[in-house]
Write an enzyme that holds these catalytic residues in place. Structure first.
Site, mmCIF file in Angstrom:
data_model
loop_
_atom_site.group_PDB
_atom_site.id
_atom_site.type_symbol
_atom_site.label_atom_id
_atom_site.label_comp_id
_atom_site.label_asym_id
_atom_site.label_seq_id
_atom_site.Cartn_x
_atom_site.Cartn_y
_atom_site.Cartn_z
ATOM 1 N N TYR A 113 -10.543 -30.733 -22.833
ATOM 2 C CA TYR A 113 -10.790 -29.446 -22.176
ATOM 3 C C TYR A 113 -12.243 -29.327 -21.738
ATOM 4 O O TYR A 113 -12.547 -28.952 -20.598
ATOM 5 C CB TYR A 113 -10.416 -28.312 -23.133
ATOM 6 C CG TYR A 113 -10.655 -26.926 -22.595
ATOM 7 C CD1 TYR A 113 -9.879 -26.421 -21.555
ATOM 8 C CD2 TYR A 113 -11.633 -26.095 -23.147
ATOM 9 C CE1 TYR A 113 -10.087 -25.136 -21.072
ATOM 10 C CE2 TYR A 113 -11.832 -24.819 -22.678
ATOM 11 C CZ TYR A 113 -11.058 -24.341 -21.639
ATOM 12 O OH TYR A 113 -11.268 -23.067 -21.163
ATOM 13 N N LYS A 140 -13.832 -29.191 -17.865
ATOM 14 C CA LYS A 140 -14.751 -28.149 -17.398
ATOM 15 C C LYS A 140 -16.042 -28.760 -16.876
ATOM 16 O O LYS A 140 -16.572 -28.334 -15.838
ATOM 17 C CB LYS A 140 -15.049 -27.163 -18.533
ATOM 18 C CG LYS A 140 -13.878 -26.285 -18.937
ATOM 19 C CD LYS A 140 -13.467 -25.357 -17.811
ATOM 20 C CE LYS A 140 -12.439 -24.347 -18.264
ATOM 21 N NZ LYS A 140 -11.994 -23.449 -17.169
ATOM 22 N N SER A 159 -16.800 -23.416 -20.146
ATOM 23 C CA SER A 159 -16.687 -23.244 -21.592
ATOM 24 C C SER A 159 -17.848 -23.913 -22.301
ATOM 25 O O SER A 159 -18.372 -24.929 -21.834
ATOM 26 C CB SER A 159 -15.363 -23.848 -22.076
ATOM 27 O OG SER A 159 -15.316 -23.931 -23.486
#
Length: 340
Positions: A156, A160, A132
């Site tokens: 998040y 990643k 991402s």
């Protein structure tokens, strides 16, 4: 560029998150273009009816952090993994333990199984995962290219980035053929809560063009990156099928395994102008209630971008596909919901 797959003709392909928005699209696309002898192992916490149920497909429904699920996925040799499963940005912020269990523990367990399979004499796994642009964090720079420093500021994005580093290390050791493609806001997602804080990208387009009023959580000057579902799927197909030599030569021996997918950088105001050429009343259905924290993280993306690595690997740039006509792009995205 014609699609080719540099994997064994009878390869066994594992797809995680196969019931998700992107997972369903990828499974359908692969069913049309992949070798007929490929065997599919599809996994998610639920099986969506119609998401590939042919004789060469096997579903394993369950939580990836459960060891018994991992055992079932790797009970036969796996040649490639497309790892799409994960807890999205908003939900990972709200539930720290859930995000770490799914995004990290489960992913690391799958990677360990890939390494162990190879070290026991099995196939070297081609691992392709969606990363991402959340790996960049805030404050965002005025320009992003393949060399921009990564400083994630959400859990998040941190998850990643940690997985990207793990792929780098496993690639260095020769235990994996690891690849990661960083996606921006994929549109248009359905109007369902999935925990993605960038989901307003889809809502901004879908709601006004379907005749509904919409309160936008970022300002008209906010800058967002848009990527269609069809292009995201094409990126995955291209990178899954790419031979190892081409990938390694382009990325370089010391480079990261991750690259940025080409995206369309626009302002919200430009999106409204493009929608007006489709439905003149659409912009009037949009009101603004900017949330500063959300805008800083998801509405301040630079318009100055470079996707040199992706271009070398022939990943689709939708700005070129639509000849820089944003209205045509928006129409393509919103065709199912546009009022007639």
């Amino acid at each position: 560029m014609p699609l080719s797959f540099h994997l064994p003709p009878n390869a066994r392909i594992l797809i995680t998150g196969a019931s998700g928005y992107l997972g369903q699209a990828l499974v359908k696309a692969l069913a049309l273009c992949a070798p007929s002898a490929w065997q599919w192992v599809l996994t998610d916490t639920q099986c969506i009816e119609g998401t590939h149920s042919g004789a060469n497909a096997r579903w394993v429904v369950g939580d990836l952090s459960n060891a018994s699920v991992g055992d079932a996925l790797f009970e036969q040799p796996v040649h490639a993994v497309v790892h799409l499963a994960g807890v999205m940005s908003g939900r990972a912020e709200q539930d720290v333990k859930l995000g770490e269990r799914v995004n990290l523990k489960a992913s690391l367990d799958l990677l360990a199984r890939c390494r162990d399979q190879y070290r026991r004499g099995g196939p070297l796994v081609r691992w392709l995962m969606t990363s991402s642009i959340a790996v960049y964090g805030t404050p965002l720079p005025n320009r992003i290219d393949d060399g921009t420093p990564l400083r994630p500021s959400l859990s998040y994005g941190t998850h990643k980035r940690m997985l990207e580093l793990m792929l780098d290390d496993m690639n260095r050791r020769g235990d994996l053929d690891g690849r990661a493609v960083r996606l921006s806001g994929v549109v248009m997602r359905p109007a369902l809560p999935n925990g993605a804080l960038s989901g307003f990208n889809s809502d901004l387009i879908r709601e006004p063009l379907s005749g509904k009023n919409y309160v936008c959580p970022v300002s008209p000057d906010a800058r967002i990156w848009l990527l269609s579902l069809s292009a995201a799927t094409a990126h995955l197909l291209r990178l899954l099928g790419m031979d190892r030599a081409t990938w390694a030569q382009t990325m370089g021996p010391a480079a990261t395994c991750a690259l940025n997918a080409p995206t369309w950088p626009v302002t919200v105001h430009e999106v409204l102008q493009a929608m007006a050429r489709i439905d003149p009343r659409a912009p009037q259905r949009v009101q603004f209630d900017p949330q500063p924290d959300l805008e800083a993280q998801f509405g301040a993306w630079p318009l100055d971008v470079s996707f040199a690595l992706a271009q070398q690997l022939a990943l689709t740039d939708e700005r070129e596909t639509f000849q820089y006509d944003l209205s045509a792009f928006i129409r393509h995205l919103a065709q199912p919901v546009i009022l007639t």
